[in-house]
Enzyme design. Structure first.
Site, PDB file in Angstrom:
ATOM      1  N   PRO A 126     -11.757  63.423  47.299  1.00 26.64           N
ATOM      2  CA  PRO A 126     -13.082  62.932  46.887  1.00 26.64           C
ATOM      3  C   PRO A 126     -13.132  61.411  46.896  1.00 26.64           C
ATOM      4  O   PRO A 126     -12.180  60.747  46.491  1.00 26.64           O
ATOM      5  CB  PRO A 126     -13.235  63.478  45.461  1.00 26.64           C
ATOM      6  CG  PRO A 126     -12.250  64.600  45.362  1.00 26.64           C
ATOM      7  CD  PRO A 126     -11.117  64.244  46.260  1.00 26.64           C
ATOM      8  N   ARG A 127     -14.237  60.868  47.365  1.00 20.91           N
ATOM      9  CA  ARG A 127     -14.379  59.419  47.472  1.00 20.91           C
ATOM     10  C   ARG A 127     -14.502  58.760  46.106  1.00 20.91           C
ATOM     11  O   ARG A 127     -15.076  59.311  45.187  1.00 20.91           O
ATOM     12  CB  ARG A 127     -15.631  59.063  48.294  1.00 20.91           C
ATOM     13  CG  ARG A 127     -15.549  59.409  49.756  1.00 20.91           C
ATOM     14  CD  ARG A 127     -16.758  58.900  50.526  1.00 20.91           C
ATOM     15  NE  ARG A 127     -16.683  57.459  50.730  1.00 20.91           N
ATOM     16  CZ  ARG A 127     -17.371  56.569  50.018  1.00 20.91           C
ATOM     17  NH1 ARG A 127     -18.166  56.958  49.041  1.00 20.91           N
ATOM     18  NH2 ARG A 127     -17.256  55.281  50.270  1.00 20.91           N
ATOM     19  N   SER A 132      -6.605  57.440  45.715  1.00 19.09           N
ATOM     20  CA  SER A 132      -5.977  56.821  46.886  1.00 19.09           C
ATOM     21  C   SER A 132      -6.312  57.518  48.199  1.00 19.09           C
ATOM     22  O   SER A 132      -5.437  57.821  49.006  1.00 19.09           O
ATOM     23  CB  SER A 132      -4.458  56.749  46.703  1.00 19.09           C
ATOM     24  OG  SER A 132      -4.146  56.016  45.553  1.00 19.09           O
ATOM     25  N   ALA A 136      -4.149  57.278  51.836  1.00 20.13           N
ATOM     26  CA  ALA A 136      -3.628  58.552  52.345  1.00 20.13           C
ATOM     27  C   ALA A 136      -3.836  58.652  53.851  1.00 20.13           C
ATOM     28  O   ALA A 136      -2.939  59.091  54.591  1.00 20.13           O
ATOM     29  CB  ALA A 136      -4.311  59.722  51.638  1.00 20.13           C
ATOM     30  N   ASP A 179       0.317  53.065  44.886  1.00 15.58           N
ATOM     31  CA  ASP A 179      -0.257  54.217  45.575  1.00 15.58           C
ATOM     32  C   ASP A 179       0.469  54.492  46.885  1.00 15.58           C
ATOM     33  O   ASP A 179       0.733  55.637  47.249  1.00 15.58           O
ATOM     34  CB  ASP A 179      -1.738  53.976  45.880  1.00 15.58           C
ATOM     35  CG  ASP A 179      -2.528  53.578  44.645  1.00 15.58           C
ATOM     36  OD1 ASP A 179      -1.921  53.518  43.566  1.00 15.58           O
ATOM     37  OD2 ASP A 179      -3.731  53.336  44.770  1.00 15.58           O
TER      38      ASP A 179
END
Length: 362
Positions: A126-127, A132, A136, A179
């Site tokens: 999800p934005r 992260s 990704a 991250d």
């Protein structure tokens, strides 16, 4: 994910290569990674980005049919799309990692064959949830490039998060190494970003931990979250200006990761509750409610109303929750989330994604 092919010496006649990179939860210590601190993070199997590399005559970056949409049914459709999804998809991320990867190899005398490829991506992260999603895509693409050019053994695992971060910095994305380390390593990782290590090595000290040490966790997120990229700004400047409150608070946050590592190893769940809550409370004192956003604070408070521990997964948009009293407390949390309009999922831990050659290089 292992590539579905065998590489030839010149990288020719290859089958497609595909890699996944998972969403990340900052468990303890964030955001001290940007301030020479320490963190513990984990990757989760709930959400991921995948990148596919296919040998081709020309180098092609393929736009995603949804995330890079350029055809609309009307002006209102375009407007609604921009308001909900923003201007940027993943094409720029793939281009940036190609540039940074090529420059890194050139600067370090790593020879690359002349074969071309096409890159495509997909993601269900999800934005703007602080999970992260951008990194990704970049880290999955880097894995594809490492295998296509057969240079995995020449680029140390510890350095790869820096390459991912450099690609994002090309695009003006505000972020730290935490991250990228989590997504390069996978699983549960303790990270020490002390200035001594960063100055001497150019990276931190990263220590994988056994994922079975973690208690059951849950994830709360909103379908229309805030922008996680704007949260660090004022605090960063105050830290650079030598603000004693910010400097001491960041040290305190980083120390939570050390205490958390001990608590995990000892299965001291009551201590984890204390540390998770304190992590958010210190962040709130530093950043202030206006900067954190009412919806983000409400996600934390929803969990706390049922006696659960909660904190941001990143810089806002999602919250990681630990219910120390077990299933009965989770039921109460489900009801609170439903009433507040938040999504709730049990966290699925994604294990380490390092292969044998990566582990040997460590």
């Amino acid at each position: 994910m292992d590539p579905n092919s065998t590489l030839s010496g010149e990288g020719q006649a290859m089958a497609a290569i595909e890699h996944r990179s998972f969403a990340r939860i900052g468990f303890l210590g964030n955001p001290s990674d940007v301030y020479f601190g320490r963190t513990i993070s984990l990757t989760i199997g709930n959400f991921w980005a995948s990148v596919k590399l296919e040998p081709s005559q020309h180098l092609v970056i393929k736009p995603h049919p949804f995330h890079d949409l350029v055809q609309f049914t009307s002006l209102d459709h375009l407007l609604n799309r921009l308001q909900n999804e923003g201007y940027y998809g993943g094409v720029r991320l793939l281009m940036a990692i190609c540039k940074v990867f090529r420059n890194y190899c050139k600067d370090n005398d790593i020879q690359l064959h002349q074969g071309n490829f096409s890159l495509s991506y997909d993601t269900n992260i999800p934005r703007q949830t602080g999970l992260s999603g951008s990194s990704a895509i970049v880290s999955a693409a880097l894995n594809c490039l490492l295998d296509f050019y057969n240079v995995r053994h020449l680029i140390k695992v510890q350095v790869r998060p820096n390459i991912v971060l450099s690609a994002e910095k090309e695009l003006g994305i505000v972020a730290g190494l935490q991250d990228r380390v989590a997504q390069v390593y996978g699983g549960l990782v303790h990270m020490d970003f002390s200035k001594e290590h960063m100055d001497k090595l150019g990276h931190g000290i990263y220590t994988p931990m056994d994922i079975s040490l973690l208690p059951p966790l849950h994830l709360i997120y909103a379908e229309n979250p805030s922008d996680s990229g704007k949260v660090h700004s004022m605090v960063r400047q105050r830290w650079l200006d030598g603000d004693e409150f910010i400097i001491s608070s960041m040290k305190e946050v980083g120390n939570l990761a050390e205490e958390g590592r001990t608590a995990l190893l000892n299965k001291d769940h009551s201590k984890l509750v204390e540390l998770m809550n304190l992590n958010f409370d210190i962040r709130r004192r530093m950043f202030g409610d206006e900067c954190l956003g009412a919806m983000n604070i409400e996600m934390v408070e929803v969990a706390r109303r049922v006696g659960a521990a909660s904190k941001f997964t990143g810089s806002g948009g999602a919250v990681v929750v630990f219910c120390p009293e077990g299933p009965s407390q989770v039921k109460l949390l489900e009801e609170e989330c439903r009433k507040s309009g938040f999504m709730l999922q049990p966290v699925k831990i994604a294990p380490s994604c390092l292969n044998d050659s990566d582990i040997q290089s460590l």
